[in-house]
Design a protein around this motif. Structure first.
Motif, PDB file in Angstrom:
ATOM      1  N   PHE A  96       0.851  -1.187   0.000  1.00  0.00           N
ATOM      2  CA  PHE A  96       0.000   0.000   0.000  1.00  0.00           C
ATOM      3  C   PHE A  96       0.890   1.243   0.000  1.00  0.00           C
ATOM      4  CE2 PHE A  96      -3.601  -2.233   2.630  1.00  0.00           C
ATOM      5  CZ  PHE A  96      -3.798  -3.124   1.583  1.00  0.00           C
ATOM      6  N   THR A  97       0.632   2.163  -0.914  1.00  0.00           N
ATOM      7  CA  THR A  97       1.386   3.421  -0.971  1.00  0.00           C
ATOM      8  C   THR A  97       0.405   4.573  -1.161  1.00  0.00           C
ATOM      9  OG1 THR A  97       1.686   3.263  -3.374  1.00  0.00           O
ATOM     10  CG2 THR A  97       3.395   2.271  -2.009  1.00  0.00           C
ATOM     11  N   GLU A 118      -4.787   1.246   9.064  1.00  0.00           N
ATOM     12  CA  GLU A 118      -5.243   0.261  10.048  1.00  0.00           C
ATOM     13  C   GLU A 118      -5.428  -1.111   9.404  1.00  0.00           C
ATOM     14  OE1 GLU A 118      -8.772   1.943  11.699  1.00  0.00           O
ATOM     15  OE2 GLU A 118      -7.692   3.221  13.136  1.00  0.00           O
ATOM     16  N   PHE A 119      -5.977  -1.138   8.187  1.00  0.00           N
ATOM     17  CA  PHE A 119      -6.167  -2.402   7.484  1.00  0.00           C
ATOM     18  C   PHE A 119      -4.815  -3.053   7.206  1.00  0.00           C
ATOM     19  CE2 PHE A 119      -6.795  -5.096   3.772  1.00  0.00           C
ATOM     20  CZ  PHE A 119      -7.992  -5.744   4.059  1.00  0.00           C
ATOM     21  N   ALA A 120      -3.843  -2.230   6.805  1.00  0.00           N
ATOM     22  CA  ALA A 120      -2.504  -2.757   6.529  1.00  0.00           C
ATOM     23  C   ALA A 120      -1.871  -3.325   7.794  1.00  0.00           C
ATOM     24  CB  ALA A 120      -1.623  -1.662   5.940  1.00  0.00           C
ATOM     25  N   ASP A 126       2.777  -4.467   3.964  1.00  0.00           N
ATOM     26  CA  ASP A 126       3.720  -3.354   3.888  1.00  0.00           C
ATOM     27  C   ASP A 126       2.979  -2.084   3.488  1.00  0.00           C
ATOM     28  OD1 ASP A 126       5.691  -5.102   4.555  1.00  0.00           O
ATOM     29  OD2 ASP A 126       6.676  -5.122   2.602  1.00  0.00           O
ATOM     30  N   PHE A 127       3.193  -1.029   4.272  1.00  0.00           N
ATOM     31  CA  PHE A 127       2.441   0.221   4.120  1.00  0.00           C
ATOM     32  C   PHE A 127       3.404   1.398   4.079  1.00  0.00           C
ATOM     33  CE2 PHE A 127       0.665   3.952   6.286  1.00  0.00           C
ATOM     34  CZ  PHE A 127      -0.439   4.215   5.491  1.00  0.00           C
ATOM     35  N   TYR A 128       3.196   2.291   3.097  1.00  0.00           N
ATOM     36  CA  TYR A 128       3.997   3.509   2.964  1.00  0.00           C
ATOM     37  C   TYR A 128       3.043   4.705   3.027  1.00  0.00           C
ATOM     38  CZ  TYR A 128       7.733   0.354   1.709  1.00  0.00           C
ATOM     39  OH  TYR A 128       8.671  -0.655   1.739  1.00  0.00           O
ATOM     40  N   GLU A 142      12.447   0.241  -3.205  1.00  0.00           N
ATOM     41  CA  GLU A 142      12.407  -0.782  -2.160  1.00  0.00           C
ATOM     42  C   GLU A 142      12.437  -2.202  -2.709  1.00  0.00           C
ATOM     43  OE1 GLU A 142      12.753  -0.221   0.929  1.00  0.00           O
ATOM     44  OE2 GLU A 142      12.528   1.958   0.972  1.00  0.00           O
ATOM     45  N   GLY A 143      12.621  -2.367  -4.009  1.00  0.00           N
ATOM     46  CA  GLY A 143      12.833  -3.685  -4.575  1.00  0.00           C
ATOM     47  C   GLY A 143      11.601  -4.534  -4.779  1.00  0.00           C
TER      48      GLY A 143
END
Length: 733
Positions: A96-97, A118-120, A126-128, A142-143
């Motif tokens: 998620f971004t 919150e869901f992440a 992984d959350f950004y 971030e690959g």
């Protein structure tokens, strides 16, 4: 899919123990030649019949390495819950971004962002957060987008991952929800197009100029819905940032993927990235404290495996087209106004002194460290012209931090640039600094469609960061003072061509009868029924399903059937209903009876409304045959159990026989927009044999189509993608 060799399994941090890298396929059996893109897809395809070699045109079920969603994560969460899913199949797969509406501080938007985070956190995804950067840039940094992997995103610019040798392609929200729930979704492998870049760019000419010129030179849909493989001696001289820019804008060019090779230039770039990651420490001495933890996706072990198992296309791999572009003949180019299909040499526009009021160095296309450095070099010692606003936003927080350390960020600010947070912002018409009525702007972004960056009466041009900066200084579209005309090739159109032998080979290949496709139990062996012909190219989704009904959430399928094709032909729905009433009530159990609609090219272009597909199916149309389809329509159709097949030869014959003046676009010869000549059609789903009978079409005619694979068959049997997801969930319960 067979598991990878144990020697290639890697532990990349939490939840990653069952993941693997795309590697060279086994040489145990004779191989059908494949392109590098087909090889990567082969590795990520699941449920293939034994011995199946993935080729362009195949429908396959894929399990991509990652799936990225951004601000649209909210609607995907709703879709995920509505289909009955309760847990994420593989929490390592989604990313998620938050990047689109990051300037919006309203309570509603902040609440949405909070819900997504919150869901992440709850599901270990992984959350950004907002401010970290644009999702596509983050995935490269971030690959998550890594060479020889397949990564998808619910965003059209996922093509950008091809700049680092990753097959990146867009999906729709329903696909994203399915991936969260099952780890899988379907994909039709696009036709392959080779784009050969020859020669070397002159000083001051950039990757942005390359893609702007490609969009303007090959502007007759030569790459529409294709997967592009960039080759040629010109590639090695292109920096990775240039490759990312070119791959990013293959979306505007019309492609579904644009992939560069994994070569020494890219591998050295990754060595530099790895070096920066290893320097993430507070120590001033490399021996004072241990190195930071190994990055879970960009690390020496993974790069070593990449070097040992590099992929390339096989000799004899098939391409539908081979485009050639001579980089040495290219001068800086500018796109527009308001169309990427229009590009002009910079000197031509510079002579016109087109005044601007706004300039933009933003977006995932051209806001990396090298782009900001190029703009700063032009800006140093200068000021933004009076009456011009110059907006800058880094592609990510990491980019901004490095640019600040280099001094380039401050150079732009001292020159008068206005800063925005790392995110999409003006590129998609959100936030501060949009174009106003009557204004003209020049931008380093990827799209200049009318109204996208502000008012529909504004004019938008696209150019490289250096040209944008120079234009901001001078107040009109121009190049930087450092651009030496003597070092450039002659002003004019760059040299480009289409290799005829590739097109001929593709035609010969496509005319050959395809091999039989195994059918799943209960999938119909034949689709048959009356044939209706809509002699129209670019029949868009508004013509198929009017926009005024799109947001009537309580509209029934029966009502959708009554209004289908209303904007194209108000008589269509009643004609279909009358033909269905005459249809035989008893047919073979392995035959699907219904009205078969045939239309022209790019059927279903336009918006992403899925009702364009559900309305046709509800009306009794189980199968649409066209010259080609809009890709998003095809995804929505198959996601809802509507089969789509391409048969240009049938479209050609029907056009000559029944279309007014033998051309599509003005209905039939008798004035009817939908032609009904009493034709009957049968389509064999195993062998792709199409038989058209009766009517004024003369004797029986036979055509060939590529049958749909097991993935589409299974979706059809489940009633669509949501039904498939429910089946998968129940199987694991």
């Amino acid at each position: 899919m067979r598991p990878p060799p144990s020697s290639l399994l890697r532990h990349h941090g939490r939840r990653l123990t069952n993941r693997f890298f795309a590697t060279a396929a086994s040489d145990q059996r004779p191989r059908v030649p494949q392109t590098i893109i087909e090889k990567v897809v082969q590795k990520y395809a699941v449920g293939l019949p034994e011995g199946k070699i993935v080729k362009a045109g195949d429908y396959v079920m894929i399990r991509p390495e990652h799936v990225m969603t951004h601000d649209n994560t909210g609607p995907v969460v709703s879709k995920f819950k509505s289909i009955g899913a309760t847990r994420i199949h593989n929490p390592s797969q989604p990313v998620f971004t938050l990047d689109h509406d990051v300037q919006n501080r309203s309570s509603k938007n902040l609440a949405k962002y909070t819900m997504i985070e919150e869901f992440a956190r709850t599901n270990g995804i992984d959350f950004y957060p907002a401010g970290r950067g644009i999702g596509h840039q983050v995935l490269v940094e971030e690959g998550y987008a890594f060479p020889h992997t397949l990564t998808v995103a619910s965003d059209s610019h996922s093509n950008m991952y091809g700049g680092v040798g990753c097959v990146g392609t867009p999906i729709v929200r329903t696909d994203a929800a399915a991936l969260w729930a099952t780890g899988k979704t379907w994909w039709q492998v696009p036709r392959m197009v080779k784009v050969e870049l020859r020669g070397r760019l002159a000083p001051g000419v950039t990757g942005k100029d390359v893609i702007v010129a490609l969009c303007g030179s090959f502007n007759q849909d030569e790459v529409l819905n294709a997967a592009l493989e960039f080759t040629g001696d010109g590639v090695k001289a292109l920096a990775v940032d240039d490759r990312l820019t070119i791959a990013n804008m293959t979306t505007e060019w019309g492609a579904l993927a644009g992939v560069f090779p994994v070569d020494d230039t890219l591998l050295k770039w990754y060595e530099g990235v790895l070096g920066k990651l290893q320097l993430r420490t507070f120590s001033t001495s490399p021996d004072a404290i241990p190195l930071p933890p190994v990055h879970p996706r960009i690390n020496e072990q993974r790069l070593k495996a990449l070097r040992a198992n590099n992929l390339s296309s096989d000799p004899g791999a098939e391409y539908s087209s081979h485009l050639v572009f001579d980089l040495s003949t290219l001068v800086p180019h500018v796109s527009g106004p308001n169309s990427v299909k229009v590009s002009n040499p910079l000197p031509v526009l510079e002579a016109k002194k087109i005044a601007i009021q706004k300039a933009y160095l933003v977006s995932c296309t051209n806001s990396r460290v090298s782009d900001i450095a190029a703009a700063a070099a032009v800006m140093k010692g200068n000021k933004v012209a009076p009456g011009v606003e110059f907006y800058i936003a880094a592609a990510s927080s990491a980019v901004q931090q490095e640019s600040e350390l280099r001094g380039d960020w401050d150079t732009l600010i001292l020159a008068g640039a206005k800063t925005l947070p790392a995110g999409c912002g003006p590129c998609i018409g959100l936030g501060t600094g949009l174009l106003e009525d009557g204004q003209t702007g020049i931008s380093a972004t990827n799209r200049n469609y009318k109204g996208r960056m502000g008012h529909p009466n504004a004019q938008a041009y696209l150019a490289s960061p250096a040209v944008v900066a120079a234009s901001a200084i001078n107040g009109y579209i121009c190049g930087p003072a450092s651009l030496d005309p003597k070092a450039l090739p002659p002003v004019g159109a760059p040299t480009f061509s289409i290799m005829e032998n590739a097109a001929k080979q593709s035609s010969e290949t496509s005319s050959a009868a395809p091999s039989k496709e195994p059918l799943l139990p209960e999938f119909p062996a034949t689709f048959s029924g009356p044939l209706l012909f809509a002699p129209q190219d670019n029949l868009n989704t508004d013509g198929i399903y009017p926009g005024k009904y799109t947001y009537q959430d309580d509209i029934t399928l029966e009502r959708q059937a009554e209004v289908v094709m209303e904007n194209y032909d108000p008589a269509f729905a009643s004609l279909v209903a009358s033909l269905r009433a005459k249809a035989p009530h008893s047919v073979s159990k392995d035959t699907k009876q219904g009205i078969i609609l045939v239309s022209g090219y790019n059927f279903g272009t336009g918006s992403s409304r899925e009702q364009a597909a559900t309305a046709l199916k509800a009306a009794g149309v189980p199968l649409v045959i066209a010259g080609s389809f809009g890709d998003i329509f095809k995804r929505n159709a198959i996601n809802n159990g509507l089969v789509c097949l391409e048969c240009p030869d049938l479209v050609k014959d029907l056009t000559e026989a029944y279309a007014k003046d033998g051309k599509r676009g003005a209905g039939g010869k008798d004035g009817a927009l939908t032609v009904d000549k009493g034709l009957e059609i049968e389509v064999g789903m195993a062998d792709g044999k199409v038989v058209v009978k009766a009517g004024g079409f003369g004797k029986e005619r036979v055509y060939q189509v590529k049958p749909v694979g097991a993935s589409v068959q299974e979706l059809w049997l489940c009633g669509g993608l949501e039904g498939y997801v429910l089946k998968e969930i129940k199987a694991k319960a």
